[in-house]
Motif scaffolding. Sequence first.
Motif, PDB file in Angstrom:
ATOM      1  N   ALA A 114       0.840  -1.205   0.000  1.00 16.03           N
ATOM      2  CA  ALA A 114       0.000   0.000   0.000  1.00 16.03           C
ATOM      3  C   ALA A 114       0.871   1.249   0.000  1.00 16.03           C
ATOM      4  O   ALA A 114       0.576   2.218  -0.698  1.00 16.03           O
ATOM      5  N   VAL A 115       1.940   1.230   0.778  1.00 18.09           N
ATOM      6  CA  VAL A 115       2.861   2.378   0.809  1.00 18.09           C
ATOM      7  C   VAL A 115       3.467   2.581  -0.573  1.00 18.09           C
ATOM      8  O   VAL A 115       3.537   3.711  -1.066  1.00 18.09           O
ATOM      9  N   GLU A 116       3.901   1.505  -1.187  1.00 22.54           N
ATOM     10  CA  GLU A 116       4.495   1.599  -2.524  1.00 22.54           C
ATOM     11  C   GLU A 116       3.492   2.144  -3.541  1.00 22.54           C
ATOM     12  O   GLU A 116       3.835   3.003  -4.354  1.00 22.54           O
ATOM     13  N   ARG A 117       2.255   1.652  -3.479  1.00 16.66           N
ATOM     14  CA  ARG A 117       1.229   2.126  -4.419  1.00 16.66           C
ATOM     15  C   ARG A 117       0.939   3.610  -4.209  1.00 16.66           C
ATOM     16  O   ARG A 117       0.866   4.376  -5.177  1.00 16.66           O
ATOM     17  N   ILE A 118       0.767   4.002  -2.958  1.00 25.03           N
ATOM     18  CA  ILE A 118       0.470   5.412  -2.677  1.00 25.03           C
ATOM     19  C   ILE A 118       1.620   6.287  -3.145  1.00 25.03           C
ATOM     20  O   ILE A 118       1.417   7.315  -3.788  1.00 25.03           O
ATOM     21  N   ARG A 119       2.837   5.884  -2.828  1.00 26.69           N
ATOM     22  CA  ARG A 119       4.016   6.673  -3.190  1.00 26.69           C
ATOM     23  C   ARG A 119       4.117   6.854  -4.704  1.00 26.69           C
ATOM     24  O   ARG A 119       4.557   7.883  -5.199  1.00 26.69           O
TER      25      ARG A 119
ATOM     26  N   GLU B  79      10.294   6.480   3.907  1.00 21.16           N
ATOM     27  CA  GLU B  79      11.641   7.054   3.810  1.00 21.16           C
ATOM     28  C   GLU B  79      12.603   6.109   3.098  1.00 21.16           C
ATOM     29  O   GLU B  79      13.440   6.551   2.307  1.00 21.16           O
ATOM     30  N   SER B  80      12.490   4.808   3.357  1.00 22.93           N
ATOM     31  CA  SER B  80      13.381   3.859   2.686  1.00 22.93           C
ATOM     32  C   SER B  80      13.094   3.826   1.185  1.00 22.93           C
ATOM     33  O   SER B  80      14.016   3.691   0.384  1.00 22.93           O
ATOM     34  N   LEU B  81      11.838   3.964   0.811  1.00 18.46           N
ATOM     35  CA  LEU B  81      11.498   4.024  -0.609  1.00 18.46           C
ATOM     36  C   LEU B  81      12.047   5.301  -1.238  1.00 18.46           C
ATOM     37  O   LEU B  81      12.514   5.283  -2.378  1.00 18.46           O
ATOM     38  N   ASP B  82      12.005   6.400  -0.496  1.00 20.05           N
ATOM     39  CA  ASP B  82      12.603   7.644  -0.983  1.00 20.05           C
ATOM     40  C   ASP B  82      14.098   7.470  -1.226  1.00 20.05           C
ATOM     41  O   ASP B  82      14.625   7.890  -2.252  1.00 20.05           O
TER      42      ASP B  82
ATOM     43  N   LYS C  72       2.009  11.711  -0.174  1.00 26.18           N
ATOM     44  CA  LYS C  72       2.144  11.435   1.259  1.00 26.18           C
ATOM     45  C   LYS C  72       0.963  11.985   2.059  1.00 26.18           C
ATOM     46  O   LYS C  72       0.679  11.510   3.160  1.00 26.18           O
ATOM     47  N   LEU C  73       0.233  12.940   1.516  1.00 19.89           N
ATOM     48  CA  LEU C  73      -0.971  13.437   2.187  1.00 19.89           C
ATOM     49  C   LEU C  73      -1.957  12.302   2.442  1.00 19.89           C
ATOM     50  O   LEU C  73      -2.586  12.247   3.493  1.00 19.89           O
TER      51      LEU C  73
ATOM     52  N   ASP D 161      16.292   7.598  -4.836  1.00 15.83           N
ATOM     53  CA  ASP D 161      17.256   8.675  -5.037  1.00 15.83           C
ATOM     54  C   ASP D 161      18.656   8.174  -4.696  1.00 15.83           C
ATOM     55  O   ASP D 161      19.101   8.302  -3.567  1.00 15.83           O
ATOM     56  N   PRO D 162      19.362   7.600  -5.669  1.00 15.56           N
ATOM     57  CA  PRO D 162      20.687   7.050  -5.386  1.00 15.56           C
ATOM     58  C   PRO D 162      21.706   8.114  -4.983  1.00 15.56           C
ATOM     59  O   PRO D 162      22.751   7.789  -4.451  1.00 15.56           O
ATOM     60  N   LEU D 163      21.385   9.370  -5.212  1.00 11.81           N
ATOM     61  CA  LEU D 163      22.289  10.440  -4.812  1.00 11.81           C
ATOM     62  C   LEU D 163      21.877  11.056  -3.491  1.00 11.81           C
ATOM     63  O   LEU D 163      22.227  12.181  -3.179  1.00 11.81           O
ATOM     64  N   ASP D 164      21.134  10.296  -2.691  1.00 13.52           N
ATOM     65  CA  ASP D 164      20.702  10.743  -1.373  1.00 13.52           C
ATOM     66  C   ASP D 164      21.916  11.239  -0.609  1.00 13.52           C
ATOM     67  O   ASP D 164      22.969  10.600  -0.602  1.00 13.52           O
TER      68      ASP D 164
END
Length: 112
Positions: free
Chosen positions: A29-34, A91-94, A68-69, A98-101
């Motif tokens: 669900a988190v992945e789908r929403i994101r 946050e882990s999905l973010d 995220k809302l 973003d490999p340049l985190d």
Amino acid sequence: MKTEQLVHGDYVAAMFSHDFVEGGFDRGAVERIRCGVFEEWITAVARSGVFSDKEVAGVVEAWRREPKLLLDALLQDADEVTRRRYESTWESLDRAADPLDSAVVGSAPILV
């Protein structure tokens, strides 16, 4: 006013948060929403009969702009542990996206 409450989660939390949290942790669900795949929640809001088409369109636009809302609204009534687990997953999905985190870049050795 109703659209703002819908966007910011008051109505969404009332409609969905209990079932969302009671269903157990759902990384999918988190992945789908994101990723902006939240048709199930849009359909439910639209079919509730409580909101005008304009209000539904407003919430859809807001969720597409800032997915995220929706997650925040779904977690509005969640306990702290559950909220942290979902936030950590988001946050882990973010970081993975973003490999340049900065946390990753800052920890890598610089080769010259």
